[in-house]
Design an enzyme around this catalytic site. Structure first.
Site, PDB file in Angstrom:
ATOM      1  N   GLU A 132       9.088   4.689   8.174  1.00  0.00           N
ATOM      2  CA  GLU A 132       8.505   3.359   7.982  1.00  0.00           C
ATOM      3  C   GLU A 132       8.572   2.511   9.257  1.00  0.00           C
ATOM      4  OE1 GLU A 132       6.656   2.706   5.726  1.00  0.00           O
ATOM      5  OE2 GLU A 132       7.206   4.003   4.061  1.00  0.00           O
ATOM      6  N   ASN A 149      -0.367   7.875   0.145  1.00  0.00           N
ATOM      7  CA  ASN A 149      -0.679   9.161  -0.482  1.00  0.00           C
ATOM      8  C   ASN A 149      -1.694   9.910   0.382  1.00  0.00           C
ATOM      9  OD1 ASN A 149       0.699   8.084  -2.917  1.00  0.00           O
ATOM     10  ND2 ASN A 149      -1.143   6.853  -3.074  1.00  0.00           N
ATOM     11  N   GLU A 174      -0.927   2.655   7.038  1.00  0.00           N
ATOM     12  CA  GLU A 174      -1.053   3.809   6.129  1.00  0.00           C
ATOM     13  C   GLU A 174      -1.709   4.996   6.819  1.00  0.00           C
ATOM     14  OE1 GLU A 174       0.718   3.383   3.641  1.00  0.00           O
ATOM     15  OE2 GLU A 174       0.846   1.221   3.849  1.00  0.00           O
ATOM     16  N   ALA A 176       0.858  -1.179   0.000  1.00  0.00           N
ATOM     17  CA  ALA A 176       0.000   0.000   0.000  1.00  0.00           C
ATOM     18  C   ALA A 176       0.896   1.231   0.000  1.00  0.00           C
ATOM     19  CB  ALA A 176      -0.919   0.011   1.222  1.00  0.00           C
TER      20      ALA A 176
END
Length: 965
Positions: free
Chosen positions: A410, A355, A388, A352
């Site tokens: 991350e 954005n 996300e 994924a």
């Protein structure tokens, strides 16, 4: 970014997919994204703009000196963008030459911060030459000032710049607007602005979608493509009637228009917040959606219309709201945008991508169908959504200044994804699974001499390929592990408090990782620590590896040393900390329970409290909150093993998994004997919990890798079958002869382990069960196999069968409309023992009509995981390397995963020489993001050879003795 075949790591637990004689679980290490291969052709490709009516100068043919600004990979600090106006028109049908294209124009407004007569702006694979007769580039000044004219231009393809020369200097402090028109290919390379295809009712549908991270926004439009170059984006999409346009922000207006007689629609979006280019997204599709509104935030799930109509987006929609609200509380900050769109794409390289306001997913990472999706599929969806959404603040609102700090971005999301998923599914106890999925997994990589520190120097990460190489298990899983450790010793409340003030100070801006340490230090004021947060964490962030802490319970002496799987390997990377860490130790005694947090802040210290007598034992690294392994004196090991064999529940479940994992890896490193490690598995016939079993299976996978071609294999099978049959019978009983599914989340996972290992070790009842279920499906065309069990049943039935079973599964795979079901079948097809079928399957991986590009890497790795398929996959990869690298280097192949996966079984001198020859033969082609993986594979092969020579005889004798009835 979430992990892909995991892909990276795999987010969530994937059932063990192994055949009766096949290799065990393949663990994807990293997510490597858009791999930019160097171009050797035409570094000075000329394009000719006209500006202000003047005529462009002739092309410059003089060789460019290597010290010029355009030969450097980092932008000069002369121009800073404020906002872009970007208009794009993707063509969803091919042109006369059969190529899909998109047309676009952009106006970027920037401020000159240092006088210059040169504009460098990123551009990759965009075409300006076809616009030579138009004024495709124009420079104007804001507020009526006069701007210099563009005199010449060229594409610097190696450093990926559009270079514009001016006839005068831009003025410091003045603002300018640069307008450019361009054409790009809407290719299927999964990077930049790209094309995804699927079939619906027999008709091919095309989606225009994006993947910008890390360096592919420049493939969609010319831009200042660095994370610190934040700007506001005004996006307009011109698209076919009947399609839906999406972008990061809300739709402002949409109106019909006609171009060249074709009915189109122009959709204008509201301005974005100030953001980085890598977080941009724009998508044109015929997808459907479902929606909900929570506290004024519009939440929408987009996917193929049949998937939406079948309710496959319902689970994601139901969990997004609670996870979003959790992070608002956790960050003490409202969600920064008015909407949260999430879209499932048929072709997507990562798991994924975060954005801002428009998160993109693989279908398997977002869509859930109760009839087809397993328990692990559901967990994967919950954790990836949480990953996300965590980025909406940490990464998007506050962005790291440069890619050398990727690990913090991350690693943080990979840690708190478990907190968010726990909020969505509190009954799962999912937070514990970080130990298996991240801590233990990354230990295997970080224990190599060829590992690397979490943080790199900014100057060492310049090229796109170097940036892509950072998307690995170290950044994701080690990052998550050390941040979890930090949160534990600071306490969760202090960690969250420091995080909240950090986000508030740097919102809509950029930061470096030490900025977070500073805020955590302030929040921790008054907390007694052996140093500052910066001092403690530098030992974990700035040097590679981790320690093994050795406790002598007779004397209380505690020491640490750099843990290496191969103690004879040479560590060539110097460390200013001399491979010494400041180690927080949570520990307990069997008599006295949990003890106060203890710090090991030297190579060795003595702690009187750790002395024991009699049957009292010490257990350190409770719940594996610390990023280190633990060894003990022989007497304490004996007491722990005795406890496992008599009253194993006296030791916490997580720590039972830890004891197994630590023991096997300490044995690999020659710190304890391999026999001692094998002894930790003797109690498993009485174990019913998932985590210890999963730990044991994962570690015994190494024994399969080393011995499934040797005389050790048979006795090993006998022993493991004896250990797993009680677990198999346990689940047979509690499920009413396999007619129901266990209620607990972990129990459902362990049922899969029981069937997988029982079948793998040749338990006839299990093998008959699998083949009968599969044959029933073949005969009746009704699949009665529970989704949790399908992966292992499919694999075992295909392994036991021949062409008929393989062709049946292939047909079901080709016609599958549910992504998770297709994934199970694609994996199981690699389990066949028929060489010709595996060779055919390998050929399919390079045909996107057969295997999607996003799945090519993992399919080859699955085949290599089969003992029959491994040499086939190795020969295939070697013979096709140049083709694979050049054709698939744009983002669809994870070279690090591929090289590691195919060579994982190597353990002979012959294989070592082949590997070295492969490196030499392809030095001119290159390995891109897999460069480090080649060296790691060589190091691992040498270590495997030594390990076998030193352990084979003892291991064989142990299995022979332990496997007797």
């Amino acid at each position: 970014m979430g992990t892909g075949f995991y892909i990276s790591k795999v987010v969530g637990i994937v059932g063990m997919i192994v055949g009766a004689g096949a290799l065990a679980t393949i663990i994807g290490l990293s997510v490597v994204y858009s791999q930019e291969k160097a171009k050797n052709d035409n570094n000075n490709n000329q394009v000719s703009p006209t500006s202000g009516g003047s005529t462009a100068k002739p092309p410059v043919t003089t060789p460019v000196p290597s010290n010029e600004l355009w030969d450097k990979y980092r932008l000069p600090q002369t121009l800073v963008p404020d906002q872009y106006n970007v208009t794009l028109r993707p063509h969803l049908t091919p042109n006369a030459t059969g190529v899909y294209i998109f047309e676009g124009d952009t106006t970027v407004e920037f401020q000159c911060v240092e006088a210059t007569d040169l504009i460098l702006i990123h551009s990759n694979k965009l075409d300006y030459k076809t616009l030579e007769n138009k004024q495709w580039a124009r420079l104007t000044a804001v507020n009526g000032a006069i701007a210099p004219s563009i005199t010449s231009s060229r594409l610097q393809t190696v450093t990926q710049y559009l270079v514009l020369h001016l006839d005068g200097k831009l003025v410091k402090g003045q603002r300018y607007r640069l307008f450019m028109e361009f054409i790009g290919e809407l290719s299927d390379d999964l990077g930049g602005f790209y094309r995804s295809e699927y079939f619906e009712n027999g008709l091919k549908k095309v989606v225009a979608t994006t993947q910008m991270q890390p360096t592919d926004a420049r493939k969609a439009f010319p831009c200042f493509d660095e994370p610190a170059m934040k700007a506001i984006f005004h996006i307009t999409l011109i698209h076919d009637e009947g399609t839906v346009a999406l972008s990061n922000s809300e739709e402002k207006e949409s109106s019909p228009m006609i171009i060249d007689g074709k009915a189109l629609r122009k959709t204008v979006f509201k301005p974005t917040e100030k953001m980085s280019t890598y977080l941009l997204a724009f998508i044109v599709s015929e997808f459907g959606f479902i929606n909900n509104t929570i506290d004024g935030v519009l939440i929408r799930i987009f996917a193929r219309k049949p998937a939406i109509e079948a309710g496959q987006g319902d689970y994601a929609l139901s969990k997004t709201g609670p996870i979003l609200k959790f992070f608002e509380t956790y960050y003490n900050s409202s969600y920064p945008l008015p909407k949260s769109d999430q879209i499932a794409l048929p072709d997507f390289n990562a798991g994924a991508m975060e954005n801002w306001g428009l998160i993109t997913y693989r279908e398997t990472a977002l869509l859930y169908d109760e009839e087809y999706s397993s328990n692990s599929n559901k967990q994967r969806i919950a954790t990836i959504i949480a990953h996300e959404l965590a980025h909406m603040w940490f990464g998007n609102l506050v962005t790291l200044r440069w890619w050398n700090d990727l690990w913090l971005n991350e690693g943080f999301a990979s840690y708190v994804e478990y907190l968010g998923a726990h909020e969505a599914e509190p009954d799962w106890n999912v937070k514990d699974l970080i130990v298996l999925s991240d801590v233990h997994r990354v230990f295997a990589v970080d224990a190599l001499a060829s590992s690397h520190p979490l943080s790199s120097k900014e100057e060492d990460i310049q090229k796109p390929a170097q940036i892509s190489e950072l998307f690995d298990a170290i950044s994701y899983s080690k990052g998550a592990s050390v941040l979890r450790m930090l949160s534990d010793f600071l306490t969760e409340d202090i960690f969250a408090k420091g995080l909240q003030t950090y986000l508030k100070e740097f919102q809509f801006g950029n930061a470096v990782y030490t900025d977070l340490w500073r805020h955590l230090q302030t929040a921790a004021s008054g907390l007694e620590l052996p140093g500052t947060v910066d001092t403690i964490m530098n030992t974990w962030v700035l040097q590679m590896g981790f320690p093994v802490v050795t406790i002598n319970t007779a004397t209380g002496a505690v020491s640490q040393q750099h843990f290496l799987l191969d103690p004879d390997s040479e560590v060539t990377v110097p460390s200013e900390f001399n491979y010494e860490w400041i180690v927080p130790m949570r520990w307990m005694k069997s008599v006295g329970g949990e003890q106060p947090l203890t710090w090991l802040d030297a190579k060795s210290k003595t702690f009187e409290a750790m002395k024991t007598t009699g049957n009292n034992w010490v257990l350190a690294n409770l719940d594996v909150v610390g990023y280190y392994r633990v060894n003990y004196d022989d007497a304490n090991w004996d007491r722990l093993l005795n406890t496992l064999s008599t009253t194993h529940t006296a030791i916490r479940v997580i720590n039972r998994a830890q004891l197994v994992d630590d023991a096997f890896n300490l044995a690999r490193a020659k710190i304890i004997t391999t026999v001692r490690a094998l002894d930790t598995t003797k109690y498993l016939s009485s174990e019913r919990e998932y985590m210890p079993w999963e730990s044991a299976i994962s570690n015994l996978d190494f024994f399969y890798l080393m011995f499934d071609r040797s005389e050790v294999y048979g006795p090993m099978q006998d022993y493991l079958r004896k250990q797993v049959v009680p677990l198999f019978q346990h689940y047979k009983t509690i499920t009413g002869n396999w007619n129901t599914i266990p209620t607990g989340h972990m129990d459902q996972y362990n049922e899969v382990n029981a069937i997988s290992l029982a079948c793998k070790t040749g338990h006839i009842e299990c093998q008959n069960l699998a083949t009968e279920w599969f044959k029933d499906w073949m005969v009746t065309d009704v699949n009665k196999i529970h989704p949790n069990l399908r992966s292992t049943v499919y694999c075992n039935a295909i392994a036991a069968g021949g062409a008929a079973e393989w062709d049946f599964a292939w047909g079901k795979f080709r016609n599958a409309t549910i992504a998770t079901e297709a994934e199970k079948l694609r994996t199981a097809l690699s389990c066949t023992k028929q060489t010709w079928l595996l060779n055919r399957y390998l050929e399919y991986t390079l045909d996107p009509e057969m295997i999607r590009k996003q799945d090519a890497t993992s399919t080859i790795i699955y085949i290599a995981g089969n003992v029959v398929g491994q040499p086939l996959a190795w020969d295939f990869m070697r013979s096709r390397w140049s083709y694979i690298f050049n054709q698939y280097g744009g983002g669809s192949f994870s070279f690090s995963n591929l090289i590691n996966g195919v060579t994982e079984r190597f353990s002979t001198e012959f294989e070592l020489q082949q590997l070295r020859q492969f490196k030499a033969d392809n030095s001119d082609v290159g390995f891109g993001s897999g460069t480090l993986a080649v060296d790691q594979s060589i190091e691992r092969t040498i270590a495997n050879m030594k390990w076998i020579s030193e352990n084979k005889a003892n291991v064989l004798n142990w299995f022979v003795a332990a496997g007797k009835p």
